[in-house]
Write a protein that holds these residues in place. Structure first.
Motif, PDB file in Angstrom:
ATOM      1  N   HIS A 154      84.356 -17.745  49.666  1.00 35.96           N
ATOM      2  CA  HIS A 154      83.181 -17.729  48.795  1.00 35.96           C
ATOM      3  C   HIS A 154      82.752 -19.147  48.436  1.00 35.96           C
ATOM      4  CE1 HIS A 154      80.415 -16.445  45.629  1.00 35.96           C
ATOM      5  NE2 HIS A 154      80.977 -17.372  44.863  1.00 35.96           N
TER       6      HIS A 154
ATOM      7  N   TRP B 237      71.361 -16.827  47.249  1.00 40.14           N
ATOM      8  CA  TRP B 237      72.047 -17.134  45.986  1.00 40.14           C
ATOM      9  C   TRP B 237      72.320 -15.863  45.190  1.00 40.14           C
ATOM     10  CZ3 TRP B 237      74.595 -21.281  45.809  1.00 40.14           C
ATOM     11  CH2 TRP B 237      74.135 -22.455  46.405  1.00 40.14           C
ATOM     12  N   GLY B 238      71.429 -14.892  45.298  1.00 37.65           N
ATOM     13  CA  GLY B 238      71.664 -13.623  44.619  1.00 37.65           C
ATOM     14  C   GLY B 238      72.902 -12.919  45.152  1.00 37.65           C
ATOM     15  N   ASP B 239      73.077 -12.955  46.472  1.00 39.65           N
ATOM     16  CA  ASP B 239      74.255 -12.333  47.073  1.00 39.65           C
ATOM     17  C   ASP B 239      75.532 -13.108  46.742  1.00 39.65           C
ATOM     18  OD1 ASP B 239      72.798 -10.288  48.136  1.00 39.65           O
ATOM     19  OD2 ASP B 239      72.648 -11.145  50.145  1.00 39.65           O
ATOM     20  N   LEU B 240      75.421 -14.415  46.656  1.00 44.50           N
ATOM     21  CA  LEU B 240      76.602 -15.206  46.290  1.00 44.50           C
ATOM     22  C   LEU B 240      77.035 -14.899  44.857  1.00 44.50           C
ATOM     23  CD1 LEU B 240      75.724 -18.584  48.033  1.00 44.50           C
ATOM     24  CD2 LEU B 240      77.744 -17.178  48.478  1.00 44.50           C
ATOM     25  N   LYS B 241      76.072 -14.576  43.993  1.00 48.75           N
ATOM     26  CA  LYS B 241      76.418 -14.185  42.619  1.00 48.75           C
ATOM     27  C   LYS B 241      77.134 -12.836  42.587  1.00 48.75           C
ATOM     28  CE  LYS B 241      72.734 -16.788  40.334  1.00 48.75           C
ATOM     29  NZ  LYS B 241      71.465 -16.711  39.565  1.00 48.75           N
ATOM     30  N   LYS B 242      77.002 -12.082  43.678  1.00 53.28           N
ATOM     31  CA  LYS B 242      77.699 -10.797  43.780  1.00 53.28           C
ATOM     32  C   LYS B 242      79.082 -10.953  44.428  1.00 53.28           C
ATOM     33  CE  LYS B 242      73.300  -8.372  44.455  1.00 53.28           C
ATOM     34  NZ  LYS B 242      72.477  -7.621  45.438  1.00 53.28           N
ATOM     35  N   GLY B 243      79.483 -12.193  44.654  1.00 54.47           N
ATOM     36  CA  GLY B 243      80.812 -12.442  45.228  1.00 54.47           C
ATOM     37  C   GLY B 243      80.863 -12.388  46.731  1.00 54.47           C
TER      38      GLY B 243
ATOM     39  N   PHE C 166      85.134 -14.478  43.635  1.00 59.78           N
ATOM     40  CA  PHE C 166      84.481 -15.703  43.179  1.00 59.78           C
ATOM     41  C   PHE C 166      85.365 -16.939  43.340  1.00 59.78           C
ATOM     42  CE2 PHE C 166      81.605 -12.879  40.656  1.00 59.78           C
ATOM     43  CZ  PHE C 166      80.439 -13.296  41.272  1.00 59.78           C
TER      44      PHE C 166
ATOM     45  N   VAL D 169      79.217 -21.182  49.310  1.00 56.28           N
ATOM     46  CA  VAL D 169      78.395 -21.813  48.270  1.00 56.28           C
ATOM     47  C   VAL D 169      78.032 -23.242  48.685  1.00 56.28           C
ATOM     48  CG1 VAL D 169      78.407 -22.718  45.906  1.00 56.28           C
ATOM     49  CG2 VAL D 169      79.229 -20.394  46.352  1.00 56.28           C
TER      50      VAL D 169
ATOM     51  N   GLU E 282      83.144  -8.823  43.851  1.00 56.63           N
ATOM     52  CA  GLU E 282      83.064  -9.710  42.689  1.00 56.63           C
ATOM     53  C   GLU E 282      84.395 -10.372  42.366  1.00 56.63           C
ATOM     54  OE1 GLU E 282      81.289  -7.761  39.389  1.00 56.63           O
ATOM     55  OE2 GLU E 282      79.355  -7.477  40.383  1.00 56.63           O
TER      56      GLU E 282
END
Length: 302
Positions: A48, A72-78, A43, A52, A40
Motif C-alpha cells: 500500500h 486516491w479514493g481507492d488508496l483511502k480504501k486500503g 494501510f 502511494v 482497510e
C-alpha cells in the motif's frame, strides 16, 4: 466486478540488446500473477505504501494521464497489489503493477482488443514512462507484455507485433533456475550503460550479440531446434564473456558446464545480478540431473 489479474512475463531473447534496438521475444508466464485489491487493514502494508509513493510520482510526472480522483479514493480504501510475482527475479513484478494501474486508472486507455503496431508502440512508450519510476530507465516492454498477455515480437523500438509460437510437449524445455537471491535492476543497467561507452563492447554487441540473438528468435518461432541450439551456445558464450558481472556468482560454474557439455545453455532472465536465470535444453530430464543443486521451473516445452 471481477478484478483482473496480470501475469508475469519471460523475455526469452533480447535482454539488454533491446535497449540498443536488437530484436526481442517475450511471452506471458501465468505461473505468477498480481491484482489490485482492497483491504482497510492494509494501510500499513509495504505494498500500500509503495503504491502511494508511485501515485505521487505519476501525479507529478503524468498529471493528465490518469484519474487521480479515483486512484486516491481507492488508496483511502486500503488498496494494495496482491502479487506472488517474486521481486528482483526478472519476471516482471513491477511490470504487472504498472499494467494493473494503467488498466484501472488510465484516462484514455488503449483497448487491448483493438491492437495494431501504432497502438502497441504508443502503449510501450507510455509504459516506459510509467515504469521508469522503478528502474530509472525502462523500455516499457515488461508492462506491455503483462498488460497484453500475448507473445510479442520486438523487431525494433518502434516495431513491435503480436506473434504465435509453436506448441509442443516433447523432451525439450525452456526453464528457470532460481539463483537464490533477488537482483537489483538499476545497478545492472548502469553497468551495461558503462560498458556501452567502450567502443569494443558496442561493436561486439551490434555485430555478434545481434546476430546470435536474432538467429535464435527466428529459429524458435519457426520450431527449428538445430539452428536454435547452435545459436544458443554462441549467445550463452557471448554473455559469459561480455556480461559476466550480470550473471549471479553461484550460477557461473553451471553456466560454463552447460556450454562445455552441450546438455543445456543458460542466458540472463531480465537484468541479471540475481533472481532467475533462463535455461534451454533438448532433454529436460538430463538438464534436471545436471542441475540437481538448483530449483528449476518449466516455462515452455517443445
Amino acid at each position: 466486478m471481477k478484478i483482473p489479474s496480470f501475469f508475469a512475463k519471460i523475455l526469452l531473447f533480447g535482454e539488454y540488446g533491446i535497449i540498443e534496438n536488437a530484436k526481442g521475444l517475450t511471452i506471458p508466464f501465468d505461473f505468477y500473477k498480481g491484482s489490485l485489491k482492497f483491504d482497510e487493514a492494509n494501510f500499513q502494508s509495504k505494498s500500500h505504501k509503495d503504491i502511494v509513493k508511485y501515485a505521487e510520482y505519476l501525479e507529478q510526472n503524468m498529471p493528465e494521464e490518469f484519474d487521480f480522483l479515483s486512484l486516491w479514493g481507492d488508496l483511502k480504501k486500503g488498496m494494495y497489489f496482491d502479487s506472488d510475482i517474486p521481486q528482483g527475479y526478472g519476471v516482471g513484478s513491477s511490470g504487472a503493477l504498472v499494467a494493473a494501474v494503467y488498466d484501472r486508472y488510465a484516462v484514455h486507455r488503449i483497448d487491448k482488443n483493438q491492437l495494431n503496431k501504432e497502438s502497441i508502440s504508443k502503449l510501450k512508450e507510455k509504459f516506459g514512462h510509467m515504469e521508469s519510476y522503478f528502474h530509472g530507465r525502462s523500455s516499457g516492454i515488461d508492462p506491455l507484455i503483462c498488460y497484453l498477455n500475448i507473445p510479442l515480437l520486438i523487431n525494433s523500438k518502434e516495431d513491435i507485433d503480436t506473434i504465435s509460437i509453436p506448441k509442443g510437449n516433447g523432451k525439450g524445455a525452456v526453464f528457470l533456475i532460481n539463483s537464490g537471491a533477488p537482483g537489483e535492476t538499476g545497478p545492472m543497467v548502469q553497468i551495461f550503460f558503462e560498458k556501452l561507452k567502450q567502443e569494443g563492447f558496442r561493436k561486439t554487441l551490434h555485430k555478434e550479440f545481434n546476430k546470435y540473438n536474432n538467429a535464435c528468435i527466428d529459429a524458435f518461432v519457426k520450431g527449428k531446434k538445430e539452428p536454435l541450439f547452435q545459436n544458443l551456445k554462441n549467445l550463452s558464450t557471448w554473455a559469459l564473456v561480455n556480461l559476466k558481472p550480470m550473471i549471479p556468482a553461484k550460477i557461473i560454474s553451471a553456466w560454463e558446464n552447460g556450454i562445455k557439455t552441450n546438455d543445456y545453455y543458460l542466458k540472463l532472465c531480465g537484468s541479471g545480478g540475481g533472481g532467475y536465470v533462463l535455461g534451454f535444453t533438448k532433454d529436460f530430464e538430463k538438464a534436471q540431473e545436471m542441475l540437481s543443486d538448483f530449483e528449476l521451473e518449466t516455462v515452455y516445452r517443445f
